[in-house]
Structures are given as structure tokens and as C-alpha cells.
Enzyme design. Structure first.
Site, PDB file in Angstrom:
ATOM      1  CE1 TYR A 462      16.670 -22.555 -26.352  1.00 36.36           C
ATOM      2  CE2 TYR A 462      18.523 -24.063 -26.390  1.00 36.36           C
ATOM      3  CZ  TYR A 462      17.363 -23.593 -26.953  1.00 36.36           C
ATOM      4  OH  TYR A 462      16.889 -24.151 -28.118  1.00 36.36           O
ATOM      5  CD  GLU A 463      19.571 -17.667 -26.195  1.00 29.83           C
ATOM      6  OE1 GLU A 463      19.839 -16.550 -25.710  1.00 29.83           O
ATOM      7  OE2 GLU A 463      20.409 -18.381 -26.759  1.00 29.83           O
ATOM      8  N   GLY A 464      17.319 -17.092 -21.330  1.00 26.13           N
ATOM      9  CA  GLY A 464      16.498 -16.532 -20.259  1.00 26.13           C
ATOM     10  C   GLY A 464      15.379 -17.486 -19.923  1.00 26.13           C
TER      11      GLY A 464
END
Length: 600
Positions: A462-464
């Protein structure tokens, strides 16, 4: 075996290695932030984490969140702990006083969230996006939106989400289909489905503020056509029209089944629905929701078509916090493995190291020492880099010298993707190594080390994803200027090194190699556009190792008898592990990139 913050270790890096108080006191808003204040804040944070959050770690994993008729009920104790958290002022630590915050440095907030993630990753997911949502709304929201929502987010009284991902749009946000239809009163009606929304629905707070990427009518395809909107779960009861809505909030049931009265200031509920929560590998204490927007009334944040610009304020803050999750999770795993190794007796270890009394403790076996010391090398070095990033965030915001501000912004731009990718990768793989210390006992739930491995895995996604972080570093930040920004950062770090010192000379050689490869890749990329994408992971990893070596150089320079006392061995063992078991990977990564260059 609950996590315990090791404030002595944290303090050594903050005060002796980074000289954080002096750096922060040079900034006008933090002139009063001396050693005493920092210690007081972190002492109180450690107490809260230890007493309120850490004991809920196992409960959250075993019980998980329950989905009941569109509502989500958090595990027992989660709501009470969160209410105590925001009422004690912890979410507001680094927010501006005029917004209800305490105006303290971002660095202290960073250390707080490292502790929280180590103690209970699932619970910490709830407030994890607050700072990013606050910064996003503060910088891009209208005066009316800020008046209605900013202080609630700053204090943590209301939690926030980041609604980006859709079934067909993961890392490629240009594929987002959620629509926003303008209304005569200046509001918008949002329709669409978002997935993987952490905390999209829960009973921890009385309201939830959703920040949603959507596309206006006639907007161009791709990411440039996206705008950002704010849609609350409940509209404020201020007499103004909220558009199509459902009934006013009814009293809800808390984690223990008691009635949670609704807040009088809340009006009708928006047309935002949680369709389900995901069954996941880990993070059972955090609801990952599928959210449906059915002509839900919202308001634009920032300018039309510039939604990603506004959203990236959230994402960059979130990525540093995810890196700190990596440090915290690895530290929690290390603490469990170290404690177990000091109690578990097996065959006698070789060599004269052990006394007869401790000869059969597995902590004395080289294989176990290698695992434990290697993880400590990553934790300590990672802290230096992450805490410095926290300092640089404050410098970029408050330093009076524009040149120093630009230097700080360069550090944050280049180092944040490195920390997010490298420290989350090490959290998962290092926690798995720590599980190995337990042998078969690590694979069963009794010792709870397996929960950390499961919980840590998502941080790489997550978050890239970590692959996206590597592409962001090499393709978007290093190569466009031929590597000059990275060269300036490495030169800045290298200027303080003594070329006559063997360790410093080796580090300077690593820096030179990274600069040379950046230049070579920049020259080769126009003729072979795929090349940087093939080697982005290797380049990020090589830069990580060079920065880790620099960080440990700072630690070793601070290892005076006065600073370390009788605890010098605590630092020399991981320093040795770094040299023997971690840094040799640098040459391998550089070799991979050079070989790929030579074959193009």
C-alpha cells in the site's frame, strides 16, 4: 511479550547522533523544543502505547472487525483506546495551534507512530492517515471546508480516509472512473466504487471524512483529469443543504456492545455505503472496505483537474509513516526473537563466548546472533534516516534560508521512496528471519511472532507498491536531470567524510559509483526506454545500502563512552553485522545494473 519502546536507543539516535534538539531549536516555531521537552513527550507517548495500545494487539488479530448490516464494529477495546488517544491530544501533536494542534515537530510525531505501529499495527491504521489528510485540507481546502472540518481532523475527533483505488485502477490512477457531477450550489454528486479503503467504515469515531479522487464531466482521460473531493460520512448539522442523504445518525453499538450516542452537531448521513470488508492475510484489527458512492454530496478540494497534486500531500506524508511502520514492526519482531533466544536452551554453542551457565542458550549460536544483529543494523540505521527525514520536513517548512529549504526538500523527495520501499521490505523479510529464531514455535500463534510477519506484508504494497517507489526514484527523480539532484545530495553527505579514513573512503567510493551509474543510465535510457524500469529495484537497493552505511557512520561517530556508557556492545554488534552481512549486497546490485547496461 508485548512490545516495549526502547527510549534509550531512540534517545541516543535523536540526541547524540542527529543532534535533533539543536536543529529544531534553530527553527522559530520550535525554539522551545529542547531535550527535556522531547524526552517528556516521548516518555508519555511510550506510556500510552504500552498501557493502552500494545495489550490490544492479540485481541485485534484474533477477533478482527465485524461487518453487520453495512456497519463495521471494531475489536473489543479499540474504540475506547482511540477515544483516549485523541482526547489526550496525540493526533494533534504536529498540527498548528490555530487548528487545535500542539505545534510540535514532525519528528516527534514520526517517533510516536513508529511506537504505535510496533505495538499494534492494526489499531494504528485508524489514525495513520490523519496527518496527511490534515496537510491536504490545510493547503488545498477552501476556507469554508477548513472551517467545518480542519480542526476535527487535526485533533483526531473525526478520522479520515484516502479513497483512490478502484477495481480497475490500482497503481494507475489515470483509470479512475468515479464521477463527480457539479450542482448549482457549488457542491458535487459523487458516484462510483472504491476498494481497499482502510477505515472506510468503523465505530471508532462519530464521523469519517473521505477524501475521494473522481472525474468531472468532460475531464480528459488519464491522471490529469482527476479532481479531489471531500465527502463526510455525516454532514454537519448547520442548517445548510447536504444534498441527497439518508437519515440522521442513530446511536451505534460500540466494541463491547454498549450504546455510543451520536454527536448533536452531526446532521444527515451521506450516500456513502460500505458494501463489505475484506478477509485478509493480516491486519485483522483494521477494516479494509469496499465503499460505494451513490450520488453522495461532496465538495472539491483544490483546483479542478489537479486532484493528484492535492492528494500527493497526503501520500508523501503517508509514505514516510509507512517507512516508520517498517521500523516499528521489525523492532517488535526483533524484541520477541531476542527475548526468546535468551530463554531457549538447546545444544551447546561453539566457541568460548558463552559462560557455562549460558552455554546452551540459542542466543549464543552464531546463526542466531547473525539474524538478530542484522535486524538491529537495519532498525538503527533506518531510524537515523527516517528521523532525519522528519527533521528535514520541519526544515523545509520553517527554515529562514531558502537554500537550506531546497536542500531539505531534495532530501525528502529522494529519500522518502527509498525508505518506504527498503524499510517495509526489511520489515517483512526481517520479521520472517526473526520467526526463524523460534523454530517450530514461531509458526504457531502462541508466541504471536507470526502475526507480525502477516501484518508486515501489506506495507510493501500500500501507499504505492515498492516497485512503484523504485520507478519513482530512478525514472522520475534521478534520471530527468541526469542525476544532478542525487549527486548534490551525495556530495552534501560526502563533504563531511574524511577520505583518509578507510570506512569513509569506501563510502565515498559507493557514492561515486551511484553518481556514475545514474549518469550512464540517463545517457542510455533514450535509446532503451525499458532499461531504467528493469534496474529500478536494484538502483533503489544500492542507494539504500549506501545511505545505511552513511547512517551507521553517524552512529559510530557518536559512540563515545559518555553517550553509550556501559552499553557500547549494544551498538558494536549490529555495526559488525552491517559490514559482514548487509553491505556486501551493494556490489552485487551495482554489478546487476552494469551488466544490464553492457548488454543494451
Amino acid at each position: 511479550m508485548n512490545y516495549q519502546p526502547h527510549l534509550h536507543d531512540i534517545g541516543f539516535i535523536l540526541h547524540d547522533v542527529l543532534k535533533a534538539p539543536a536543529q529544531l531549536q534553530a527553527l522559530e516555531p520550535h525554539a522551545d523544543c529542547d531535550i527535556g521537552l522531547m524526552r517528556q513527550v516521548l516518555d508519555e507517548a511510550a506510556k500510552f502505547v504500552t498501557q493502552e495500545v500494545a495489550p490490544l494487539q492479540g485481541v485485534g488479530d484474533a477477533t478482527g472487525c465485524r461487518f453487520v448490516s453495512g456497519s463495521v464494529i471494531a475489536p473489543p477495546g479499540f474504540r475506547d483506546a482511540y477515544q483516549a488517544f485523541w482526547q489526550a491530544g496525540w493526533p494533534a501533536l504536529a498540527c498548528a495551534p490555530e487548528d487545535g494542534g500542539q505545534g510540535l515537530p514532525a519528528l516527534l510525531e514520526a517517533v510516536l507512530y513508529e511506537m504505535l505501529s510496533a505495538a499494534n499495527h492494526g489499531w494504528t491504521m485508524a489514525p495513520g492517515l490523519l496527518h496527511g489528510a490534515y496537510e491536504c485540507l490545510k493547503h488545498h481546502g477552501s476556507d469554508e471546508l477548513k472551517a467545518r472540518y480542519l480542526s476535527k481532523i487535526a485533533t483526531g475527533e473525526w478520522l479520515a480516509t484516502m479513497c483512490l483505488t478502484e477495481p480497475q485502477a490500482g497503481s494507475d490512477l489515470g483509470l479512475v472512473r468515479t464521477r463527480a457531477l457539479p450542482q448549482p450550489d457549488g457542491s458535487f454528486l459523487l458516484s462510483g466504487t472504491k476498494i481497499f479503503i482502510s477505515g472506510g467504515e468503523h465505530d471508532l469515531t462519530d464521523n469519517i471524512v473521505h477524501l475521494v479522487l473522481a472525474r468531472l464531466p468532460g475531464a480528459p482521460a488519464g491522471p490529469k483529469g482527476l479532481s479531489l473531493f471531500l465527502v463526510p460520512k455525516f454532514y454537519p448539522d448547520d442548517g445548510r443543504s447536504a444534498g441527497p442523504s439518508q437519515a440522521r445518525p442513530a446511536p451505534s453499538r460500540g466494541s463491547e456492545g454498549h450504546e455510543v450516542p451520536s454527536v448533536g452537531a452531526l446532521g444527515p448521513r451521506s450516500a456513502v455505503h460500505c458494501e463489505r470488508i475484506e478477509e485478509k492475510m493480516g491486519l485483522h484489527g483494521s477494516p479494509t472496505c469496499v465503499m460505494r458512492f451513490d450520488d453522495a454530496t461532496g465538495w472539491i478540494v483544490g483546483e479542478p483537474g489537479r486532484g493528484l497534486n492535492a492528494m500527493f500531500v497526503m501520500m508523501n506524508a503517508a509514505r514516510l509513516h509507512v517507512a516508520l511502520q517498517g521500523i516499528g514492526l521489525l523492532d517488535a519482531a526483533w524484541q520477541k526473537a531476542d527475548a526468546y533466544a535468551r530463554e531457549r536452551r538447546q545444544m551447546r554453542a561453539p566457541g568460548p563466548r558463552n559462560s557455562a551457565e549460558a552455554a546452551d542458550l540459542i542466543a549464543g549460536h552464531p546463526a542466531i546472533r547473525r539474524i538478530l544483529d542484522t535486524q538491529r543494523a537495519w532498525i538503527d540505521g533506518g531510524r537515523v534516516l527516517a528521523y532525519r527525514t522528519g527533521i528535514e520536513l520541519d526544515i523545509a517548512k520553517h527554515h529562514p534560508d531558502p537554500a537550506r529549504q531546497r536542500s531539505a526538500q531534495r532530501w525528502c523527495s529522494l529519500v522518502t521512496p527509498v525508505l518506504k520501499a527498503a524499510l517495509t521490505s526489511q520489515a517483512f523479510h526481517g520479521a520472517s528471519d526473526c520467526l526463524q529464531v523460534f523454530g517450530g514455535h514461531g509458526y504457531v500463534k502462541e508466541w504471536s511472532i507470526e502475526q507480525i510477519v502477516r501484518d508486515a506484508r501489506v506495507t510493501m504494497i500500500y501507499e504505492g507498491t515498492n516497485e512503484v517507489q523504485a520507478i519513482d526514484l530512478l525514472v522520475r527523480k534521478v534520471l530527468p536531470d541526469g542525476g544532478s539532484a542525487l549527486a548534490a545530495l551525495l556530495d552534501e553527505l560526502g563533504d563531511a567524510l574524511d577520505a583518509g579514513n578507510a570506512a569513509h573512503a569506501e563510502l565515498l567510493s559507493r557514492f561515486a559509483g551511484l553518481r556514475s551509474l545514474a549518469s550512464a543510465l540517463a545517457q542510455a535510457a533514450p535509446g532503451n526506454p525499458e532499461l531504467p524500469y528493469w534496474v529500478a529495484d536494484d538502483y533503489l537497493r544500492a542507494l539504500t545500502l549506501a545511505l545505511l552505511a552513511w547512517a551507521w557512520g553517524q552512529i559510530e561517530a557518536a559512540m563515545t563512552p559518555l553517550a553509550c556508557g556501559e552499553d557500547a556492545g549494544r551498538w558494536t554488534a549490529p555495526a559488525s553485522a552491517l559490514r559482514h552481512w548487509v553491505l556486501p549486497e551493494f556490489d552485487m546490485r551495482m554489478g546487476i545494473i552494469k551488466e544490464r547496461l553492457d548488454t543494451t
